[in-house]
Design a protein around this motif. Structure first.
Motif, PDB file in Angstrom:
ATOM      1  N   CYS A 165       2.350   7.078 -25.621  1.00 21.02           N
ATOM      2  CA  CYS A 165       3.003   5.759 -25.617  1.00 21.02           C
ATOM      3  C   CYS A 165       2.119   4.827 -24.797  1.00 21.02           C
ATOM      4  O   CYS A 165       2.171   4.825 -23.555  1.00 21.02           O
ATOM      5  CB  CYS A 165       4.402   5.853 -25.021  1.00 21.02           C
ATOM      6  SG  CYS A 165       5.530   6.738 -26.087  1.00 21.02           S
TER       7      CYS A 165
ATOM      8  N   ASP B  40       4.854   2.129 -24.440  1.00 20.14           N
ATOM      9  CA  ASP B  40       5.609   2.107 -23.186  1.00 20.14           C
ATOM     10  C   ASP B  40       5.775   0.633 -22.818  1.00 20.14           C
ATOM     11  O   ASP B  40       4.776  -0.069 -22.659  1.00 20.14           O
ATOM     12  CB  ASP B  40       4.804   2.871 -22.127  1.00 20.14           C
ATOM     13  CG  ASP B  40       5.162   2.480 -20.701  1.00 20.14           C
ATOM     14  OD1 ASP B  40       6.353   2.373 -20.397  1.00 20.14           O
ATOM     15  OD2 ASP B  40       4.225   2.285 -19.895  1.00 20.14           O
TER      16      ASP B  40
ATOM     17  N   HIS C 122      10.789  11.650 -15.819  1.00 21.83           N
ATOM     18  CA  HIS C 122       9.662  10.717 -15.871  1.00 21.83           C
ATOM     19  C   HIS C 122       9.029  10.559 -14.498  1.00 21.83           C
ATOM     20  O   HIS C 122       9.735  10.612 -13.481  1.00 21.83           O
ATOM     21  CB  HIS C 122      10.153   9.342 -16.358  1.00 21.83           C
ATOM     22  CG  HIS C 122       9.091   8.275 -16.363  1.00 21.83           C
ATOM     23  ND1 HIS C 122       9.236   7.081 -15.696  1.00 21.83           N
ATOM     24  CD2 HIS C 122       7.873   8.215 -16.952  1.00 21.83           C
ATOM     25  CE1 HIS C 122       8.152   6.327 -15.890  1.00 21.83           C
ATOM     26  NE2 HIS C 122       7.312   6.992 -16.648  1.00 21.83           N
TER      27      HIS C 122
ATOM     28  N   ASP D 211       7.843  12.935 -19.243  1.00 21.18           N
ATOM     29  CA  ASP D 211       6.987  11.760 -19.455  1.00 21.18           C
ATOM     30  C   ASP D 211       6.148  11.600 -18.186  1.00 21.18           C
ATOM     31  O   ASP D 211       6.678  11.343 -17.104  1.00 21.18           O
ATOM     32  CB  ASP D 211       7.898  10.548 -19.702  1.00 21.18           C
ATOM     33  CG  ASP D 211       7.124   9.259 -19.917  1.00 21.18           C
ATOM     34  OD1 ASP D 211       5.938   9.196 -19.550  1.00 21.18           O
ATOM     35  OD2 ASP D 211       7.729   8.299 -20.436  1.00 21.18           O
TER      36      ASP D 211
ATOM     37  N   GLU E 289       1.694   7.821 -20.941  1.00 20.11           N
ATOM     38  CA  GLU E 289       1.739   6.345 -20.984  1.00 20.11           C
ATOM     39  C   GLU E 289       0.404   5.745 -20.526  1.00 20.11           C
ATOM     40  O   GLU E 289       0.359   4.981 -19.564  1.00 20.11           O
ATOM     41  CB  GLU E 289       2.859   5.834 -20.068  1.00 20.11           C
ATOM     42  CG  GLU E 289       4.239   6.323 -20.422  1.00 20.11           C
ATOM     43  CD  GLU E 289       5.272   5.957 -19.362  1.00 20.11           C
ATOM     44  OE1 GLU E 289       4.892   5.484 -18.266  1.00 20.11           O
ATOM     45  OE2 GLU E 289       6.458   6.140 -19.632  1.00 20.11           O
TER      46      GLU E 289
END
Ligand code: LLP
Length: 462
Positions: free
Chosen positions: A56, A79, A197, A235, A275
């Motif tokens: 992302c 993201d 995350h 994540d 990300e």
């Protein structure tokens, strides 16, 4: 690696001469290379081979629609950290299921917008935000998938202003509160707990802090699963640094980064999400500027160029190093010691300090390298300077993917308050006394813009 190189003594972006672009577009301008974007996605994908991560891309690094569309076509998710970025990702054709919504201060309006548009999940930054998301998704009859952003209190050893994993910063939920908040999230209406995350900082040049944080996340996933939470993904944020040639810190290769991820999360059957921002775009972009003049001060030499801190704020904000290449090839590093500065009225307006560089003269073009990430997106209009245009190159083609802002657009955004309505010029007094004429009341000017003269001002060109 990037695709900016000298051909026949002239710097090219892929197969296009930068001199040619400068003639067509004027200076300064940002220039992005499609081949470099593609290469970076490929290198990262290959590094993670076998793990099949969802990449992302961190839209904040460079949110030009042409960049986003290029990355979406390469399969990237996004993201995002604001409604504006969600809108940009959707406009670039990103599937909502590939959008993750992060950000330390999501407003209720933004949460509602994200839910109505079906983003994949929220990376939640606080207990109160969790409550907001629950209220809003219940109200909308939706279900919000969430991961908690955990602050592992790890020093990522990067610049203070972009370090986000220490306990004292505004980001994330303290590790010690994680179990309690996951338990609470499980009880809340409208919420599905799906992941964990983290993001500990940007331009990271060491793997040890990442490994430390990953290890804590692994332990957390194991504990959460033992408590019955259905954690399906982790994540890992972004942050991997890039080589800004000439800087002393050499970042790890994506292969080594991926090996640490494999080591820390192997055997857990977790979907890995990444990300990356800078890694994808930094070296895919440059800022091209023209020398206005070379000024010899008492103590220093100043190369005054037409790009400034408002166009690229990284050197003055983070003491960032950006290599500077002459567009017409010369002996690198030979010649002079100079500060490369812009025309803005601040001593902090510089692109390089005390740089050993070739002697340059008025009208020569310089390329500020590695400016694709956090360059154009952090630009402003200080000193009433127009936002710089962005150009994208692909092979032997180039396109202006954001034109230079015009002065009419820049100044015309302002409105006069009604009480500042332009007054009619006083009538010229006649020599002989004239009969009194009642003056008309002044027109309401809520919509008054700038004078037509300001709108006619030409765009900045070198
Ligand atoms: N994920 C989150 C939650 C983030 O906060 C960031 C960056 C990223 C991913 C992407 O990080 P990257 O891979 O690009 O390092 N303006 C600064 C950088 C700010 C980074 C903010 N967050 C600069 O010019 O260095």
């Amino acid at each position: 690696m990037h695709h900016f190189a000298y051909k026949g003594g002239e710097l090219h972006a892929e197969k296009v001469s930068l001199e040619r672009i400068a003639e067509a577009v004027g200076t300064p301008f940002y220039c992005y290379s499609t081949a470099t974007l593609e290469r970076h996605v490929k290198v990262l994908t290959q590094a993670f081979k076998g793990l099949d991560p969802l990449i992302c891309y961190a839209v904040k690094a460079n949110s030009n629609q042409a960049v986003l569309t290029t990355l979406v076509r390469l399969g990237a998710g996004m993201d995002v950290v604001s409604e504006g970025e969600i809108r940009r990702a959707l406009a670039a054709g990103c599937a909502p299921a590939k959008i993750v919504f992060a950000g330390v201060g999501k407003t209720r309006g933004e949460i509602s917008f994200a839910l109505r548009n079906g983003v994949n999940h929220f990376n939640v930054e606080s207990e109160q935000e969790l409550d907001f998301i629950s209220e809003i998704s219940t109200h909308l009859g939706a279900r919000a998938k969430i991961a908690l952003r955990i602050n592992p209190d790890v020093d990522s050893k990067t610049h203070k202003k972009i370090s986000t994993g220490k306990g004292e910063v505004k980001f994330g939920i303290p590790y010690k509160d994680a179990m309690r908040l996951y338990a609470k999230a499980d009880r809340l209406n409208g919420i599905d707990v799906v992941g964990v995350h983290m993001h500990i900082g940007s331009q990271l040049t060491q793997l040890a802090p990442l490994e430390k944080a990953f290890t804590l996340m692994r332990q957390l996933v194991v504990r959460l699963r033992a408590e019955g939470h259905d954690i399906t993904h982790v994540d890992l944020g972004g942050g991997l640094g890039v080589p800004y040639d000439g800087s002393t810190d050499v970042p790890p290769h994506p292969d080594d980064y991926a090996d640490v991820v494999r080591k820390c999360f192997g055997g857990l059957d977790l979907k890995i999400m990444l990300e990356p921002g800078r890694l994808i775009v930094a070296n895919a972009g440059i800022l091209v500027t023209r020398v206005i003049n070379v000024k010899k001060g008492d103590a220093r030499t100043f190369v005054i160029v037409d790009a400034a801190m408002n166009d690229l704020i990284r050197p003055t904000l983070y003491e960032a190093f950006h290599d500077i290449w002459p567009v017409t090839e010369k002996l690198k590093n030979a010649g002079i010691f100079a500060d490369v500065v812009g025309p803005v009225c601040e001593t902090g307006d510089y692109l390089a300090l005390g740089r050993k560089m070739p002697a340059v003269a008025t009208d020569e073009l310089l390329a500020i390298m590695s400016a694709g990430a956090y360059g154009a997106v952090q630009a402003g209009t200080y000193n009433t300077r127009q936002l710089v245009p962005e150009v994208m190159v692909r092979g032997d083609q180039f396109a202006v993917v954001r034109p230079r802002q015009t002065y009419a657009e820049l100044i015309g955004l302002d409105r006069l308050a009604p009480w500042l309505a332009p007054t009619r010029p006083e009538p010229v007094k006649a020599a002989a006394p004239a009969p009194a004429i009642a003056r008309k009341p002044e027109a309401a000017t809520a919509s008054a813009g700038v004078s037509p003269a300001a709108k006619r001002t030409p765009t900045r060109r070198s």
